[in-house]
Every structure is written in C-alpha cells, then in structure tokens.
Design an enzyme around this catalytic site. Structure first.
Site, PDB file in Angstrom:
ATOM      1  N   ASP A 150       1.745   7.673  -1.464  1.00  0.00           N
ATOM      2  CA  ASP A 150       0.318   7.919  -1.635  1.00  0.00           C
ATOM      3  C   ASP A 150      -0.359   8.345  -0.331  1.00  0.00           C
ATOM      4  O   ASP A 150      -1.338   7.746   0.092  1.00  0.00           O
ATOM      5  CB  ASP A 150      -0.306   6.620  -2.182  1.00  0.00           C
ATOM      6  CG  ASP A 150      -1.775   6.757  -2.490  1.00  0.00           C
ATOM      7  OD1 ASP A 150      -2.205   7.845  -2.890  1.00  0.00           O
ATOM      8  OD2 ASP A 150      -2.510   5.761  -2.299  1.00  0.00           O
ATOM      9  N   GLU A 176       7.528  -1.092  -0.759  1.00  0.00           N
ATOM     10  CA  GLU A 176       7.410  -1.112  -2.215  1.00  0.00           C
ATOM     11  C   GLU A 176       8.524  -0.435  -3.005  1.00  0.00           C
ATOM     12  O   GLU A 176       8.255   0.281  -3.974  1.00  0.00           O
ATOM     13  CB  GLU A 176       6.075  -0.472  -2.628  1.00  0.00           C
ATOM     14  CG  GLU A 176       4.867  -1.273  -2.194  1.00  0.00           C
ATOM     15  CD  GLU A 176       3.604  -0.870  -2.960  1.00  0.00           C
ATOM     16  OE1 GLU A 176       3.586   0.217  -3.548  1.00  0.00           O
ATOM     17  OE2 GLU A 176       2.648  -1.659  -2.968  1.00  0.00           O
ATOM     18  N   TYR A 220      -2.538  -6.016  -5.793  1.00  0.00           N
ATOM     19  CA  TYR A 220      -3.773  -5.327  -6.196  1.00  0.00           C
ATOM     20  C   TYR A 220      -4.470  -6.022  -7.349  1.00  0.00           C
ATOM     21  O   TYR A 220      -4.932  -5.377  -8.284  1.00  0.00           O
ATOM     22  CB  TYR A 220      -3.472  -3.844  -6.468  1.00  0.00           C
ATOM     23  CG  TYR A 220      -3.296  -3.118  -5.150  1.00  0.00           C
ATOM     24  CD1 TYR A 220      -4.404  -2.719  -4.421  1.00  0.00           C
ATOM     25  CD2 TYR A 220      -2.031  -2.912  -4.600  1.00  0.00           C
ATOM     26  CE1 TYR A 220      -4.265  -2.115  -3.180  1.00  0.00           C
ATOM     27  CE2 TYR A 220      -1.884  -2.313  -3.355  1.00  0.00           C
ATOM     28  CZ  TYR A 220      -3.007  -1.915  -2.651  1.00  0.00           C
ATOM     29  OH  TYR A 220      -2.885  -1.329  -1.423  1.00  0.00           O
ATOM     30  N   GLU A 230      -0.835  -5.816   1.717  1.00  0.00           N
ATOM     31  CA  GLU A 230      -1.834  -4.896   1.148  1.00  0.00           C
ATOM     32  C   GLU A 230      -2.633  -5.629   0.081  1.00  0.00           C
ATOM     33  O   GLU A 230      -2.068  -6.345  -0.752  1.00  0.00           O
ATOM     34  CB  GLU A 230      -1.172  -3.678   0.471  1.00  0.00           C
ATOM     35  CG  GLU A 230      -0.585  -2.679   1.440  1.00  0.00           C
ATOM     36  CD  GLU A 230      -0.059  -1.411   0.744  1.00  0.00           C
ATOM     37  OE1 GLU A 230      -0.567  -1.057  -0.338  1.00  0.00           O
ATOM     38  OE2 GLU A 230       0.864  -0.803   1.311  1.00  0.00           O
TER      39      GLU A 230
END
Ligand code: BDP
Length: 601
Positions: A167, A420, A475, A512
């Site tokens: 990303d 990840e 997230y 994160e």
C-alpha cells in the site's frame, strides 16, 4: 557494508545534481546498447533529471509516473588525479528496484533490491583528467520472486501494468546519493561493533571485528581506539577483533543519546563509526534497554514527500525528527523497507529507537487482491508460481544486506524481516522459519520479529514462537468494526489478550493501528474519516494498551499521509497520517502528544 566517509585517508565526491534521463518506452535500450554513446544520441527524448530523486513525480506526464520497465540515467564523472594512486569505488546508496551500471563501455555493477547500497572498485577504469561516461539503467518492475513481490501484466493494447501488493506508491529511480570515493589500496573493508552497558556497574564494552582487504594485509597492524565526545581516548585495542572495556561509561539511551567514536587504523587507512554503548534484552514480557523496561511510542513511517517521492532529503528528515520530538515519540519502524542510512545516523544522534525492516511486504493474497484489484492470483501463495524458493533466496539476501548495512547503529534495537505476510496457507512456516533463524544467526545481539497481519490470529500464526517480540498490526475500528468504537474496543482487548495468553513471556508491540482521516473534516458523532474519529480511535487504543501488561509499545499508522497506487480504497493516497503529507498536525497529533508526554514522565 561501510558507508563512504571523509577523513585523513579517504575522500568522497557526491555525484548528485542534474543528470540526463530517458524513459525507455519501447524497452529497446539494452538491445541498442544505449550506454555506448551519449543518451541524447541514442534516443529521441532526453531530459534533465535531479539525482537523488524518485523520477515519478518530477514531470507532468503520466507516461513517466506510471512507466513500467527501464529508465536510463547518464552523467560524467571525473576522478581527482591523486585518487588514482589509491582505490576508487563507485557506490549507489540505492537504485529502485534494480540497476545495471556502465562506466564508459564497461558494465561495472548490477544489483537488485531497491533500498540497499551496492558498489564496485573502478580504479582500473579511470584515467587522470578524463571525463568518463556513467550510465545507469534502472528498472522498477516487481515480480513474484522479488522483494517486495509484485506482478507485471500486459494489457490488450500492449502496455505493461505493474500490480503492487503493498500500500504505497512504487516510486523508483536513483533516490539516494551516488558516490565516488577513495580508500588506500589496503583498506578496512568492514567493521562490526557490538556494545553492552551494565546498569548495575555503569561499565560498558565494545566488541569489534575488523575486516581488511587489498594488498599485503598480513604485514600491517590494526589499532582500534575509542574516544569520547571530547575526543579523549577512553580505550584501545589492537588486532582484527577484540574488546574495549569502559569501566565508567556513558550509555546511549532513548531520548538521551551519547555516542563514542570508534577509530580503526590499518596501514594508511582510517575508518571511524559512531558507537552507542547500550544493552538490549527481551525478558518476562518486557523490552529492556540498558536494563530498564522500554515502552515504544511512535509511528510506522514512510520515505515519502511531494515532488521528491522517496528521495532522501536532510531538510525533511530534520523536520520529521523535530515533529517526533514535539509529539513525544521515542521510536519508529522503517516500514516497509530500509530507509536511507542518513536517517539511522540521525536517529543514533537524536536517541530515537528504530525497528529496522526489510522490503518484504505484500506476501498476502487477500490484501493483494484488494490493493492490486487482481482477481486471478495463483491459488497457492507459497508455491513455485508465487512466493517461491527464489523469493526466499532473495528475501535472505535482503536480510543479509540490511544487517550488513545497519548492524552498527545503536538506534536499531530490532530486526523486522517483513510486514504482514499471510501465515495461514501451507508453506508459510517452511518459508519464514529459516529466514528468522538466519537473521538470529547473522546478529544474535538483537531481537527479531515478523510483523503480524490482523487476519492471522494467534492460533493460525506458524512462526511467532520463533520471534523475540510479537508485533501486531491491528485495524479495530477501521477495517473491522469501522464506525463502532465500542465494539472495536472489545474486539481489540480480546485479540490482544489472546496473543498474550498464547505467547506468555513475549512482549507485544502494536506496530500499526489508525484511521484514514481527511484533514478539516469534523463531526460531533464518531464518524469515520473525520479528525474527531481518528482522535477517539487512537485514544481508545491507548486505553486498551494500558490494560494489557504484555503490550510494550504503540506505533500509530502512519506518521504522515503518503502516496499509494490508485484504487477505490484511497483518496489521494493513504490518509492515516497523524500529520498531513505537508507535515501539518491533524487533531489526533495533539491527543497523542498529551498521552505520550504523560507516559514518558
Ligand atoms: C496495513 C499495511 C500498511 C497499510 C495499512 C493501511 O501494513 O502498509 O498502509 O495497512 O491499510 O495492512 O492503511
């Protein structure tokens, strides 16, 4: 690999400035051997370009921004006459993602891996007073076997399209300095330093290992001297390896950096590195620096700014570090690739703690499908059609190059071998376990980690038991339970408790968490994308972290907004920055500042 420095024995010359540049739209430059003449003679369109800089955003031309394949750089280089008695090295701090280099007609270098340096001895090719043609073909393609992986597809109209599985925008080019430098003919080829500082006695040690290369190395002696910041000698040793003990040492500490200088003398050569005396240990769910529990506050960052793309820029670096200080951050992760070495030097000097990461990002089909919009990816992630043994060999090379470059930095307290990956499919353990073991073997002095993705729970993860620290990207409140911070809070707490229970004794860093936020969008209700939502989401995470003893750190995603590929998930890039891309604070910056300043008291 030692960076070029200037001292009584060595000189260096930065080859930055304006170079000639051509996009190889038809991919014919190699066949037509463009390095044999001036670029302007080989191809129709050349232009001036800045080095260092990513080339993508310098021109108002989508064909350059989105070009897939080769681009060509050319300049002239002259070596000072005195250097030719010595050894002269041509070095690239990085070329993204691969480069072939010719000096005049001769190929002198080829390197793959976009964020680590490479160099060649070019002494025999240089003549006094002569302007030599330096040509570099840089290629930005990512394939299944590269680090990071990606896929190039050919569209029906013949155009190539790069699918990236990560990303951030695939900036490319010569975005770090290029050097010509000199060393004596017999030279210090490498230096490895491992330090220690004992809290109970205040004593420190510096273990060193020197590698010599070139002529007649056996006959010359090696002296190693440690000096304090005043330049006073505090210890000395000789030989290619040894230990210097400092009975009353000043430690390198987070927020309070103290750097000694270790000088190596061998024959005519001299080399010195800044050395911080500090100890790192992981014990009983704690991350100890100098015997004290350390709690990470900070961010995952990116090398990213307008116009320059991923180019290193001292002004931006100084500004970013000043903002880290302002917001009360003590650390960051070099997500998702090794940053310019200047950044690590500065972190050493500023006492900022760094988790140092390879460029292994995007080994995850579920994410790749969303980001690249690719529906036809292979069924098996760890297979010869996708993440293969060839990828693994390149991954190992990336780890080796990272450790070789950054091993002497006091600021680097942990190696992250990737971000990840999907660890659910079969083959993940076979892929990652040897890489974790190899990292430990390369540097037993630092903890190791592999950053975990939310979709891989503690029961599915195949390699967390091999890591010293569990690093989790989470997230809650964004990709999961978006808009419902109460449900997100419950989910996050249960998630972290499950990890702590599965791996007792291992500290957890949340590497994160965050929310995309449009600066200027405010809302009374907790509405996603608003500044208030980001503030509330971060505050909620802080509350949960405080309830889980094994959590030893929080890195918000991201320090600043950054460029990404185009797609329906991104509005002008990723907006999870706590600062805008122009480095202005969103409301959440003040929330973090308040929390982190209190935490550090
Ligand atoms: C994580 C990635 C990071 C992304 C972030 C996001 O590690 O690179 O930018 O999510 O979606 O999956 O914002």
């Amino acid at each position: 690999m030692l960076k070029p420095i200037e001292n009584a024995a060595r000189e260096r010359k930065a080859l930055g400035g304006l170079w000639h540049f051509a996009v190889d739209a038809d991919g014919c430059g190699r066949d037509q051997r463009w390095w044999l003449t001036l670029l302007a003679e080989s191809c129709a369109t050349t232009r001036d370009i800045a080095v260092p800089a990513s080339y993508n955003d310098l021109f108002p031309d989508a064909a350059i921004r989105d070009h897939v394949g080769d681009v060509w750089y050319q300049t002239e280089v002259r070596a000072p006459a005195a250097w030719l008695e010595q050894r002269v090295v041509l070095r690239f701090d990085a070329a993204t993602h691969r480069a072939t280099v010719w000096l005049d007609d001769i190929e002198v270098l080829h390197h793959e891996g976009g964020y680590t340096p490479f160099e060649a001895d070019v002494t025999h090719l240089l003549q006094a007073g002569k302007a030599h043609r330096l040509t570099v073909c840089v290629n930005n393609e990512l394939h299944w076997h590269t680090i990071p992986p990606g896929r190039v597809i050919t569209l029906p109209d013949g155009r190539k399209r790069q699918q990236v599985f990560h990303d951030f925008f695939n900036y490319a080019g010569l975005h770090r300095p290029v050097w010509l430098y000199s060393t004596p003919k017999t030279y210090i080829a490498d230096l490895t330093v491992v330090t220690h500082w004992a809290k109970d006695t205040g004593a420190g040690t510096v273990d060193f290992k020197v590698e010599i290369a070139g002529n007649s190395s056996a006959k010359l002696s090696t002296q190693v001297i440690l000096r304090d910041t005043q330049g006073c000698e505090v210890g000395r040793s000789d030989g290619h390896s040894g230990r210097i003990a400092v009975p009353h040492a000043t430690p390198w500490q987070p927020g309070k950096a103290y750097l000694y200088t270790l000088e190596v003398e061998h024959g005519n050569d001299r080399y010195s590195v800044a050395v911080g005396l500090r100890s790192i240990e992981v014990r009983d769910s704690q991350f100890l620096i100098n015997g004290e529990p350390f709690y990470f506050t900070g961010f995952g960052k990116h090398e990213d700014s307008a116009v320059r793309g991923k180019a290193h820029d001292d002004a931006l670096m100084v500004h970013d570090f000043a903002l880290l200080d302002w917001v009360g951050a003590n650390s960051f992760r070099t997500s998702h690739y090794p940053y310019a070495e200047e950044v690590l030097d500065f972190a050493d000097a500023q006492g900022i703690v760094v988790i140092d990461e390879t460029a292994a990002v995007g080994m995850n089909m579920e994410i790749a499908r969303k980001l690249a919009g690719a529906s036809d990816l292979p069924d098996e992630l760890y297979s010869e059609d996708a993440i293969s043994s060839r990828t693994q060999a390149n991954h190992l090379k990336a780890i080796r190059e990272l450790v070789a470059r950054d091993k002497n930095h006091a600021c680097v307290v942990m190696w992250s071998i990737g971000n990840e990956p999907d660890l659910r499919p079969k083959g993940s353990g076979e892929y990652f376990a040897p890489l974790l073991a190899a990292t430990k073997q390369l540097d037993p002095s630092r903890p190791i980690t592999l950053v975990n993705v939310m979709m891989v729970g503690p029961e599915q993860d195949t390699v967390a038991h091999l890591q010293d620290v569990i690093c989790l990207n989470r997230y809650w409140g964004w990709y999961i339970e978006g808009g419902d911070l109460l449900a997100a809070e419950q989910g996050l707490e249960a998630d972290l408790k499950a990890w702590a229970a599965k791996h007792p004794g291992k500290p957890i860093v949340i590497t994160e968490y965050g929310a995309d936020t449009m600066p200027g969008l405010h809302s009374i209700a907790p509405v996603m994308w608003s500044e208030s939502y980001q503030s509330e989401l971060l505050a909620m995470h802080g509350r949960v972290f405080d309830r889980i003893p094994a959590v030893v750190g929080e890195h918000v995603w991201n320090f600043a907004d950054f460029a990404t590929s185009q797609g329906i998930m991104r509005v002008g890039g990723n907006k999870k920055g706590v600062f805008t891309r122009e480095r202005q604070p969103k409301a959440a910056a003040h929330v973090l500042r308040q929390r982190w300043q209190t935490l550090s008291v």
